[in-house]
Design a protein around this motif. Structure first.
Motif, PDB file in Angstrom:
ATOM      1  N   PHE A 126     -48.246  18.243 -22.841  1.00 53.75           N
ATOM      2  CA  PHE A 126     -48.286  16.999 -22.197  1.00 53.75           C
ATOM      3  C   PHE A 126     -47.057  16.301 -21.408  1.00 53.75           C
ATOM      4  N   GLY A 127     -45.928  15.873 -22.261  1.00 46.60           N
ATOM      5  CA  GLY A 127     -44.818  15.346 -21.904  1.00 46.60           C
ATOM      6  C   GLY A 127     -44.177  14.130 -22.852  1.00 46.60           C
ATOM      7  N   VAL A 128     -43.420  13.636 -22.154  1.00 48.01           N
ATOM      8  CA  VAL A 128     -42.709  12.277 -22.913  1.00 48.01           C
ATOM      9  C   VAL A 128     -42.729  11.070 -21.859  1.00 48.01           C
ATOM     10  N   PHE A 129     -42.862   9.920 -22.575  1.00 50.93           N
ATOM     11  CA  PHE A 129     -42.759   8.657 -21.962  1.00 50.93           C
ATOM     12  C   PHE A 129     -41.324   8.157 -22.430  1.00 50.93           C
ATOM     13  N   LEU A 130     -40.438   7.800 -21.457  1.00 56.96           N
ATOM     14  CA  LEU A 130     -39.012   7.398 -21.708  1.00 56.96           C
ATOM     15  C   LEU A 130     -38.824   5.677 -21.069  1.00 56.96           C
ATOM     16  N   VAL A 131     -38.146   5.005 -21.845  1.00 54.91           N
ATOM     17  CA  VAL A 131     -37.987   3.664 -21.533  1.00 54.91           C
ATOM     18  C   VAL A 131     -36.516   3.602 -20.989  1.00 54.91           C
ATOM     19  N   LYS A 132     -36.303   3.372 -19.661  1.00 57.56           N
ATOM     20  CA  LYS A 132     -34.925   3.545 -19.152  1.00 57.56           C
ATOM     21  C   LYS A 132     -34.770   1.845 -18.603  1.00 57.56           C
ATOM     22  N   ARG A 133     -33.388   1.635 -18.608  1.00 60.78           N
ATOM     23  CA  ARG A 133     -32.772   0.299 -17.938  1.00 60.78           C
ATOM     24  C   ARG A 133     -32.439   0.758 -16.497  1.00 60.78           C
ATOM     25  N   ARG A 134     -32.994   0.077 -15.618  1.00 58.98           N
ATOM     26  CA  ARG A 134     -32.814   0.225 -14.126  1.00 58.98           C
ATOM     27  C   ARG A 134     -31.869  -0.883 -13.856  1.00 58.98           C
ATOM     28  N   GLU A 135     -30.719  -0.458 -13.407  1.00 54.63           N
ATOM     29  CA  GLU A 135     -29.584  -1.433 -12.743  1.00 54.63           C
ATOM     30  C   GLU A 135     -29.968  -1.767 -11.413  1.00 54.63           C
ATOM     31  N   GLN A 136     -29.634  -2.898 -11.253  1.00 54.39           N
ATOM     32  CA  GLN A 136     -29.618  -3.302  -9.649  1.00 54.39           C
ATOM     33  C   GLN A 136     -28.329  -3.111  -9.059  1.00 54.39           C
ATOM     34  N   ILE A 137     -28.119  -2.211  -8.215  1.00 54.28           N
ATOM     35  CA  ILE A 137     -27.038  -2.098  -7.527  1.00 54.28           C
ATOM     36  C   ILE A 137     -26.935  -2.350  -6.061  1.00 54.28           C
ATOM     37  N   LEU A 138     -26.021  -3.181  -5.770  1.00 60.12           N
ATOM     38  CA  LEU A 138     -25.914  -3.551  -4.375  1.00 60.12           C
ATOM     39  C   LEU A 138     -24.471  -3.277  -4.031  1.00 60.12           C
ATOM     40  N   PRO A 139     -24.269  -2.904  -2.724  1.00 63.61           N
ATOM     41  CA  PRO A 139     -22.866  -2.755  -2.138  1.00 63.61           C
ATOM     42  C   PRO A 139     -22.217  -3.995  -2.156  1.00 63.61           C
ATOM     43  N   PRO A 140     -21.001  -4.027  -2.061  1.00 65.58           N
ATOM     44  CA  PRO A 140     -20.362  -5.528  -1.881  1.00 65.58           C
ATOM     45  C   PRO A 140     -20.558  -5.718  -0.596  1.00 65.58           C
ATOM     46  N   GLY A 141     -20.837  -7.161  -0.556  1.00 68.60           N
ATOM     47  CA  GLY A 141     -21.157  -7.864   0.789  1.00 68.60           C
ATOM     48  C   GLY A 141     -22.441  -7.541   1.476  1.00 68.60           C
ATOM     49  N   SER A 142     -23.337  -7.190   0.592  1.00 68.57           N
ATOM     50  CA  SER A 142     -24.707  -7.022   1.008  1.00 68.57           C
ATOM     51  C   SER A 142     -25.462  -8.303   1.228  1.00 68.57           C
ATOM     52  N   PRO A 143     -25.998  -8.387   2.183  1.00 68.90           N
ATOM     53  CA  PRO A 143     -26.838  -9.975   2.581  1.00 68.90           C
ATOM     54  C   PRO A 143     -28.115  -9.971   1.155  1.00 68.90           C
ATOM     55  N   ARG A 144     -28.523  -8.949   0.744  1.00 72.36           N
ATOM     56  CA  ARG A 144     -29.721  -8.779  -0.194  1.00 72.36           C
ATOM     57  C   ARG A 144     -29.539  -9.725  -1.471  1.00 72.36           C
ATOM     58  N   THR A 145     -30.314 -10.399  -1.828  1.00 72.63           N
ATOM     59  CA  THR A 145     -30.256 -11.243  -3.134  1.00 72.63           C
ATOM     60  C   THR A 145     -30.201 -10.078  -4.370  1.00 72.63           C
ATOM     61  N   PRO A 146     -29.175 -10.324  -5.339  1.00 73.53           N
ATOM     62  CA  PRO A 146     -29.136  -9.318  -6.414  1.00 73.53           C
ATOM     63  C   PRO A 146     -30.311  -9.573  -7.373  1.00 73.53           C
ATOM     64  N   LYS A 147     -30.993  -8.554  -8.105  1.00 72.72           N
ATOM     65  CA  LYS A 147     -31.788  -8.798  -8.929  1.00 72.72           C
ATOM     66  C   LYS A 147     -31.498  -8.529 -10.245  1.00 72.72           C
ATOM     67  N   ALA A 148     -31.888  -9.114 -11.335  1.00 72.97           N
ATOM     68  CA  ALA A 148     -31.727  -8.607 -12.888  1.00 72.97           C
ATOM     69  C   ALA A 148     -32.074  -7.316 -13.070  1.00 72.97           C
ATOM     70  N   PRO A 149     -31.386  -6.680 -13.948  1.00 75.90           N
ATOM     71  CA  PRO A 149     -31.627  -5.328 -14.396  1.00 75.90           C
ATOM     72  C   PRO A 149     -32.988  -5.450 -15.212  1.00 75.90           C
ATOM     73  N   LYS A 150     -33.693  -4.391 -15.092  1.00 74.10           N
ATOM     74  CA  LYS A 150     -35.212  -4.382 -15.605  1.00 74.10           C
ATOM     75  C   LYS A 150     -35.380  -2.980 -16.410  1.00 74.10           C
ATOM     76  N   TYR A 151     -36.363  -2.902 -17.395  1.00 76.72           N
ATOM     77  CA  TYR A 151     -36.677  -1.742 -17.979  1.00 76.72           C
ATOM     78  C   TYR A 151     -37.997  -1.093 -17.283  1.00 76.72           C
ATOM     79  N   VAL A 152     -38.007   0.051 -17.226  1.00 78.79           N
ATOM     80  CA  VAL A 152     -39.178   0.859 -16.742  1.00 78.79           C
ATOM     81  C   VAL A 152     -39.612   1.929 -17.497  1.00 78.79           C
ATOM     82  N   VAL A 153     -40.937   2.190 -17.544  1.00 79.06           N
ATOM     83  CA  VAL A 153     -41.214   3.620 -18.401  1.00 79.06           C
ATOM     84  C   VAL A 153     -41.157   4.804 -17.300  1.00 79.06           C
ATOM     85  N   ILE A 154     -40.622   5.787 -17.834  1.00 77.06           N
ATOM     86  CA  ILE A 154     -40.717   6.978 -16.972  1.00 77.06           C
ATOM     87  C   ILE A 154     -41.412   7.984 -17.639  1.00 77.06           C
TER      88      ILE A 154
END
Length: 96
Positions: A47-75
Motif C-alpha cells: 500500500f504505502g506510508v503516510f508521513l507527517v511533514k512540516r510545511r514552512e511558509q516561504i515568502l521572498p523578501p519584500g513580498s506583499p503577501r501576508t506570511p502564514k504560520a508553518p503547518k503540519y500536513v499528512v503526505i
C-alpha cells in the motif's frame, strides 16, 4: 464512499456491518492519534506510508503577501506494489 467500503469489507470477511464499522473507526482513530504525535504510519510495500511533514511558509523578501504560520500536513507515498498495480491499470485501460 464510507458505506461502500464497509459493505465491501462485510462481504469480504463475512462480518456484520456494526463490527466492520467499529473496526474501521478504531483504525481511523489510531491513524489520527499517530499523526497528532508526528509519527508516520507504514502499511508496507503493498500500500504505502503516510508521513507527517512540516510545511514552512516561504515568502521572498519584500513580498506583499501576508506570511502564514508553518503547518503540519499528512503526505502519502505509494508503495512499490501499489505503483505497479496503478501503472498496469493505466496500460490495460481498466483504471480510466
Amino acid at each position: 464512499m464510507q458505506q461502500d467500503v464497509i459493505k465491501f469489507c462485510c462481504e469480504a470477511t463475512g462480518q456484520d456491518g456494526e463490527t466492520v464499522s467499529s473496526v474501521a473507526n478504531a483504525l481511523l482513530s489510531y491513524l489520527c492519534n499517530e499523526f497528532e504525535k508526528g509519527h508516520s504510519v507504514d502499511f508496507g510495500q503493498d500500500f504505502g506510508v503516510f508521513l507527517v511533514k512540516r510545511r514552512e511558509q516561504i515568502l521572498p523578501p519584500g513580498s506583499p503577501r501576508t506570511p502564514k504560520a508553518p503547518k503540519y500536513v499528512v503526505i502519502f507515498k505509494a508503495g512499490s506494489n501499489l505503483k505497479r498495480r496503478l501503472k498496469k491499470g493505466v496500460q490495460d485501460g481498466t483504471l480510466l
